[in-house]
Scaffold this motif. Structure first.
Motif, PDB file in Angstrom:
ATOM      1  N   ALA A 395       0.846  -1.191   0.000  1.00  0.00           N
ATOM      2  CA  ALA A 395       0.000   0.000   0.000  1.00  0.00           C
ATOM      3  C   ALA A 395       0.880   1.240   0.000  1.00  0.00           C
ATOM      4  CB  ALA A 395      -0.909  -0.002   1.226  1.00  0.00           C
ATOM      5  N   ASP A 396       0.360   2.333  -0.524  1.00  0.00           N
ATOM      6  CA  ASP A 396       1.157   3.558  -0.610  1.00  0.00           C
ATOM      7  C   ASP A 396       1.599   4.050   0.760  1.00  0.00           C
ATOM      8  OD1 ASP A 396       0.863   3.444  -3.308  1.00  0.00           O
ATOM      9  OD2 ASP A 396      -0.659   5.002  -3.446  1.00  0.00           O
ATOM     10  N   GLY A 397       0.778   3.834   1.777  1.00  0.00           N
ATOM     11  CA  GLY A 397       1.107   4.324   3.108  1.00  0.00           C
ATOM     12  C   GLY A 397       1.952   3.372   3.917  1.00  0.00           C
ATOM     13  N   GLY A 398       2.315   2.232   3.332  1.00  0.00           N
ATOM     14  CA  GLY A 398       3.097   1.237   4.054  1.00  0.00           C
ATOM     15  C   GLY A 398       2.264   0.006   4.360  1.00  0.00           C
ATOM     16  N   GLY A 399       2.916  -1.123   4.502  1.00  0.00           N
ATOM     17  CA  GLY A 399       2.214  -2.371   4.747  1.00  0.00           C
ATOM     18  C   GLY A 399       1.657  -2.956   3.452  1.00  0.00           C
ATOM     19  N   LEU A 400       1.202  -4.189   3.544  1.00  0.00           N
ATOM     20  CA  LEU A 400       0.663  -4.871   2.376  1.00  0.00           C
ATOM     21  C   LEU A 400      -0.801  -4.507   2.171  1.00  0.00           C
ATOM     22  CD1 LEU A 400       2.208  -8.387   3.080  1.00  0.00           C
ATOM     23  CD2 LEU A 400       2.921  -6.784   1.313  1.00  0.00           C
ATOM     24  N   VAL A 401      -1.218  -4.497   0.909  1.00  0.00           N
ATOM     25  CA  VAL A 401      -2.625  -4.232   0.618  1.00  0.00           C
ATOM     26  C   VAL A 401      -3.459  -5.456   1.000  1.00  0.00           C
ATOM     27  CG1 VAL A 401      -2.114  -2.622  -1.256  1.00  0.00           C
ATOM     28  CG2 VAL A 401      -2.381  -5.053  -1.763  1.00  0.00           C
ATOM     29  N   PRO A 402      -4.697  -5.266   1.453  1.00  0.00           N
ATOM     30  CA  PRO A 402      -5.575  -6.414   1.725  1.00  0.00           C
ATOM     31  C   PRO A 402      -5.974  -7.078   0.399  1.00  0.00           C
ATOM     32  CG  PRO A 402      -6.372  -4.396   2.784  1.00  0.00           C
ATOM     33  CD  PRO A 402      -5.328  -3.981   1.808  1.00  0.00           C
ATOM     34  N   LEU A 403      -5.742  -8.367   0.292  1.00  0.00           N
ATOM     35  CA  LEU A 403      -5.990  -9.043  -0.979  1.00  0.00           C
ATOM     36  C   LEU A 403      -7.466  -9.071  -1.331  1.00  0.00           C
ATOM     37  CD1 LEU A 403      -3.445 -12.016  -0.870  1.00  0.00           C
ATOM     38  CD2 LEU A 403      -3.274  -9.861  -2.119  1.00  0.00           C
ATOM     39  N   ASP A 404      -8.340  -9.052  -0.313  1.00  0.00           N
ATOM     40  CA  ASP A 404      -9.769  -9.100  -0.631  1.00  0.00           C
ATOM     41  C   ASP A 404     -10.266  -7.819  -1.301  1.00  0.00           C
ATOM     42  OD1 ASP A 404      -9.588  -7.433   1.535  1.00  0.00           O
ATOM     43  OD2 ASP A 404     -10.947  -8.572   2.823  1.00  0.00           O
ATOM     44  N   GLU A 405      -9.464  -6.760  -1.257  1.00  0.00           N
ATOM     45  CA  GLU A 405      -9.839  -5.507  -1.935  1.00  0.00           C
ATOM     46  C   GLU A 405      -9.302  -5.448  -3.363  1.00  0.00           C
ATOM     47  OE1 GLU A 405      -8.742  -2.114   0.348  1.00  0.00           O
ATOM     48  OE2 GLU A 405      -9.660  -2.862   2.209  1.00  0.00           O
ATOM     49  N   PHE A 406      -8.479  -6.428  -3.751  1.00  0.00           N
ATOM     50  CA  PHE A 406      -7.888  -6.444  -5.097  1.00  0.00           C
ATOM     51  C   PHE A 406      -8.050  -7.856  -5.676  1.00  0.00           C
ATOM     52  CE2 PHE A 406      -5.829  -3.047  -2.793  1.00  0.00           C
ATOM     53  CZ  PHE A 406      -5.768  -2.007  -3.717  1.00  0.00           C
ATOM     54  N   PRO A 407      -9.215  -8.146  -6.228  1.00  0.00           N
ATOM     55  CA  PRO A 407      -9.498  -9.518  -6.678  1.00  0.00           C
ATOM     56  C   PRO A 407      -8.557 -10.019  -7.763  1.00  0.00           C
ATOM     57  CG  PRO A 407     -11.213  -7.980  -7.377  1.00  0.00           C
ATOM     58  CD  PRO A 407     -10.377  -7.260  -6.382  1.00  0.00           C
ATOM     59  N   ARG A 408      -8.150  -9.156  -8.677  1.00  0.00           N
ATOM     60  CA  ARG A 408      -7.235  -9.611  -9.736  1.00  0.00           C
ATOM     61  C   ARG A 408      -5.850  -9.922  -9.151  1.00  0.00           C
ATOM     62  NH1 ARG A 408      -7.444  -5.204 -14.312  1.00  0.00           N
ATOM     63  NH2 ARG A 408      -5.950  -6.636 -15.312  1.00  0.00           N
ATOM     64  N   LEU A 409      -5.376  -9.065  -8.272  1.00  0.00           N
ATOM     65  CA  LEU A 409      -4.102  -9.319  -7.603  1.00  0.00           C
ATOM     66  C   LEU A 409      -4.177 -10.597  -6.780  1.00  0.00           C
ATOM     67  CD1 LEU A 409      -1.232  -8.428  -6.693  1.00  0.00           C
ATOM     68  CD2 LEU A 409      -2.336  -7.149  -4.846  1.00  0.00           C
ATOM     69  N   ASN A 410      -5.296 -10.766  -6.061  1.00  0.00           N
ATOM     70  CA  ASN A 410      -5.484 -11.958  -5.244  1.00  0.00           C
ATOM     71  C   ASN A 410      -5.417 -13.223  -6.096  1.00  0.00           C
ATOM     72  OD1 ASN A 410      -6.056 -13.663  -3.151  1.00  0.00           O
ATOM     73  ND2 ASN A 410      -8.212 -13.082  -2.958  1.00  0.00           N
ATOM     74  N   ARG A 411      -6.117 -13.211  -7.213  1.00  0.00           N
ATOM     75  CA  ARG A 411      -6.125 -14.380  -8.098  1.00  0.00           C
ATOM     76  C   ARG A 411      -4.727 -14.638  -8.667  1.00  0.00           C
ATOM     77  NH1 ARG A 411      -9.823 -12.731 -11.071  1.00  0.00           N
ATOM     78  NH2 ARG A 411      -8.572 -11.889 -12.799  1.00  0.00           N
ATOM     79  N   TYR A 412      -4.063 -13.586  -9.075  1.00  0.00           N
ATOM     80  CA  TYR A 412      -2.717 -13.697  -9.643  1.00  0.00           C
ATOM     81  C   TYR A 412      -1.758 -14.335  -8.630  1.00  0.00           C
ATOM     82  CZ  TYR A 412       1.770 -12.280 -11.709  1.00  0.00           C
ATOM     83  OH  TYR A 412       3.035 -12.288 -12.233  1.00  0.00           O
ATOM     84  N   LEU A 413      -1.784 -13.850  -7.395  1.00  0.00           N
ATOM     85  CA  LEU A 413      -0.870 -14.356  -6.374  1.00  0.00           C
ATOM     86  C   LEU A 413      -1.231 -15.776  -5.949  1.00  0.00           C
ATOM     87  CD1 LEU A 413      -0.515 -11.132  -4.181  1.00  0.00           C
ATOM     88  CD2 LEU A 413       1.174 -12.075  -5.759  1.00  0.00           C
ATOM     89  N   PRO A 442       6.207   3.185  -4.861  1.00  0.00           N
ATOM     90  CA  PRO A 442       5.906   3.614  -6.238  1.00  0.00           C
ATOM     91  C   PRO A 442       6.453   4.986  -6.602  1.00  0.00           C
ATOM     92  CG  PRO A 442       3.979   2.597  -5.241  1.00  0.00           C
ATOM     93  CD  PRO A 442       4.994   2.748  -4.154  1.00  0.00           C
ATOM     94  N   ALA A 443       6.566   5.883  -5.617  1.00  0.00           N
ATOM     95  CA  ALA A 443       7.067   7.229  -5.918  1.00  0.00           C
ATOM     96  C   ALA A 443       8.466   7.189  -6.509  1.00  0.00           C
ATOM     97  CB  ALA A 443       7.052   8.084  -4.656  1.00  0.00           C
ATOM     98  N   LEU A 444       9.239   6.161  -6.187  1.00  0.00           N
ATOM     99  CA  LEU A 444      10.593   6.061  -6.733  1.00  0.00           C
ATOM    100  C   LEU A 444      10.568   5.939  -8.251  1.00  0.00           C
ATOM    101  CD1 LEU A 444      13.666   5.746  -6.449  1.00  0.00           C
ATOM    102  CD2 LEU A 444      13.293   3.300  -6.030  1.00  0.00           C
ATOM    103  N   ALA A 445       9.581   5.224  -8.781  1.00  0.00           N
ATOM    104  CA  ALA A 445       9.489   5.079 -10.237  1.00  0.00           C
ATOM    105  C   ALA A 445       9.334   6.437 -10.904  1.00  0.00           C
ATOM    106  CB  ALA A 445       8.333   4.165 -10.606  1.00  0.00           C
ATOM    107  N   GLN A 446       8.666   7.366 -10.239  1.00  0.00           N
ATOM    108  CA  GLN A 446       8.374   8.668 -10.831  1.00  0.00           C
ATOM    109  C   GLN A 446       9.484   9.689 -10.617  1.00  0.00           C
ATOM    110  OE1 GLN A 446       4.637   9.614  -8.972  1.00  0.00           O
ATOM    111  NE2 GLN A 446       3.704   7.678  -9.618  1.00  0.00           N
ATOM    112  N   GLN A 447      10.524   9.307  -9.873  1.00  0.00           N
ATOM    113  CA  GLN A 447      11.636  10.224  -9.620  1.00  0.00           C
ATOM    114  C   GLN A 447      12.710  10.071 -10.685  1.00  0.00           C
ATOM    115  OE1 GLN A 447      12.376   9.295  -5.224  1.00  0.00           O
ATOM    116  NE2 GLN A 447      13.219  11.359  -5.417  1.00  0.00           N
TER     117      GLN A 447
END
Length: 573
Positions: A395-413, A442-447
């Motif tokens: 997550a942008d603020g730190g920590g891992l994103v909850p997989l139940d909020e990202f179904p495509r990511l959840n399925r992929y993983l 992610p901000a590093l990619a934009q720097q």
């Protein structure tokens, strides 16, 4: 009970995890598990000569220790010298009476002890020692034990050998913890040869000499700091011989070897030689030059430096002029990071096949993937993106994103869970099984950033305008102060290689490690101190990737004269 069990046992026999771990290593069959590397006889004789264990000395009145004798590469030639010196002395005492206290040799691997004991019997018979006396001497000299745990009748006049090169991951946890409790130099990611050197140094009598051939990484990198500090406090680095790219061993080695001769005496000058020819006449002649009371005028193969060991600081072993220039520059200018630049490394996933793929084909939510730049994308000196991406579970603020909020990511993983969850980092924290080893920001990619591959002969510094996230084989530099193209010019010049070469271990083929710990050693002026006209010259040179222009601008920036710049560029000592 074999000697390797001479340590504190648990209340119930067979239940001490340290003893069990020692037994496991003692019975290990492969040379990889044991860290065994076999040294050529010519090199063994060279080390013995440098250590002062020569037949013209009263060796039967000296005490020698070999802390990891293996197949006897060092032990057998040393005993041969001992027998020759003893017989030459005219000592009329019986062999056991004269020689029993002269040698202690330790080895953990059981089969090696048996084979070397047999070889010793043959050697002593050749020198007229009867079988009964030879058996008693072998029993007295050979210790089947863990050198880092066993008690020894020190001090010793000479310690020689080739300590085992074993990574921490191969040492059972209970045994590693025991080592750490005993040896302060087993720091960070230090390999097993580090505490071997520590204990060997502490075993030396006053004026005693240690002669080892082993990996040279500890002389410059982070984990060698405590051992370097120990040497600086109470020992003298007499001789350093760079053995990289020489056939010093019977098999090729991954580690970069060097011979070090250290003594328990006040610090003095260090004599240095590099990559000698591996033949007896050449090594014998070099040994004479390295051990002579005075260095001969006009000597071309040996250099002499003073002040190599300076606390925990990495050792600079190139030349006195290089060391002096490095110290002047370090006294005048701040480090790269103190001048407003940040050095980092790209993401390590631990399972690239799962986390990395063609960006467009990664079937996750759009904000759960980032375009990835790898070393292959910058081989030409500019970024030519091949279209890879990396899955981002953070997550942008730190920590891992909850997989139940990202179904495509959840399925992929979940489709790749077996590979991802099998990683060490996942087993340590099963609830976070889908994290990458390094956090992704992610901000590093934009720097805008400079990208530097790890292993190179010269510095490769590539400008990336702020679109891609770096992979773990790439180091990056970002700065809110320095213009990145101007900084690119400085790093493309000889300046980056000058500093990195002084502090990095050198790899086969002359390659260097352009790692963060070495890049952070680079000194540059504060951007505010760079004149406006100079800023423009540096920026233009960096944008054009014009190396002669970068060198010329860097020389002017640092105010170096021709001789000093020749040192930087490697054209002069």
């Amino acid at each position: 009970m074999s000697a390797q069990l001479q340590i504190q046992q648990a209340s119930f026999p067979g239940m001490c995890p340290v003893i069990d771990a020692v037994e496991l290593l003692a019975n290990a069959g492969g040379v990889d598990e044991r860290g065994a590397v076999f040294t050529r006889r010519e090199v063994v004789d060279f080390v013995l000569d440098l250590s002062g264990y020569t037949v013209d000395k009263p060796l039967h009145r000296m005490r020698l220790l070999e802390p990891s004798f293996g197949a006897g590469d060092f032990l057998l030639p040393a005993v041969e010298r001992l027998l020759q010196a003893w017989q030459k002395s005219g000592d009329v005492a019986a062999p056991i009476e004269s020689l029993a206290g002269c040698v202690r040799a330790v080895e953990l691997h059981g089969d090696s002890v048996v084979r070397t004991r047999a070889a010793l019997a043959v050697l002593m018979a050749q020198h007229g020692v009867d079988a009964k006396a030879a058996a008693v001497l072998a029993d007295t000299w050979l210790i089947h034990a863990d050198f880092l745990l066993v008690g020894l009748p020190d001090p010793f006049d000479i310690v020689v050998g080739n300590p085992p090169y074993v990574r921490q991951e191969l040492i059972p946890a209970a045994l590693l913890a025991e080592y750490r409790s005993r040896y302060a130099t087993l720091y960070d990611r230090a390999d097993l040869y580090i505490p071997f050197i520590e204990r060997s140094l502490r075993c030396l009598a006053e004026g005693g000499v240690l002669g080892f051939i082993c990996a040279d990484r500890w002389m410059k990198n982070r984990y060698g700091g405590p051992l370097r500090a120990l040497v600086a406090r109470g020992f003298n680095l007499r001789v350093y011989v760079d053995m990289v790219d020489t056939p010093a061993f019977h098999t090729d080695v991954i580690a970069y070897p060097a011979i070090t001769i250290m003594s328990r005496e006040p610090p003095g000058a260090t004599r240095i030689a590099r990559r000698p020819a591996i033949n007896r006449p050449a090594l014998a002649q070099l040994a004479q030059a390295l051990t002579a009371p005075l260095l001969a005028s006009g000597e071309r193969d040996v250099r002499e430096l003073v002040g190599v060991a300076a606390g925990a600081e990495p050792w600079i072993l190139e030349s006195s002029s290089q060391m002096a220039l490095i110290r002047r520059m370090e006294a005048r200018w701040p480090t790269l990071e103190h001048a407003g630049c940040k050095v980092g490394i790209g993401v390590a996933t631990g399972a690239d096949q799962a986390f990395i793929g063609a960006f467009d084909d990664l079937d996750v939510e759009t904000d759960r993937k980032l375009p990835l730049v790898t070393t292959r994308d910058i081989v030409t000196g500019v970024v030519e993106w091949r279209g890879l991406g990396v899955v981002n579970p953070f997550a942008d603020g730190g920590g891992l994103v909850p997989l139940d909020e990202f179904p495509r990511l959840n399925r992929y993983l979940e489709q790749r869970k077996a590979e991802i969850a099998g990683r060490h980092v996942a087993k340590k924290s099963p609830a976070n099984w889908y994290r990458t080893i390094d956090r992704i920001t992610p901000a590093l990619a934009q720097q805008p950033k400079l990208l530097i591959p790890d292993i190179k002969g010269e510095a490769q510094v590539v400008f990336e305008p702020g679109r891609l996230y770096p992979h773990h084989n790439l180091y990056f530099i970002v700065s809110a102060d320095w213009d990145l193209h101007a900084l690119q010019a400085v790093l493309l010049s000889g300046i980056a290689r000058f500093f990195v070469a002084a502090y990095s271990t050198r790899m086969r083929g002359g390659y260097l490690r352009f790692q963060a710990q070495y890049l952070r050693r680079i000194r540059i002026p504060d951007w505010q101190q760079v004149p406006l006209a100079m800023r423009g010259v540096l920026t233009a040179a960096g944008m054009a990737r014009d190396l002669p222009a970068c060198n010329q601008a860097a020389q002017a920036l640092y105010g170096l004269d021709g001789v000093e710049w020749a040192i930087v560029s490697g054209a002069s000592e």
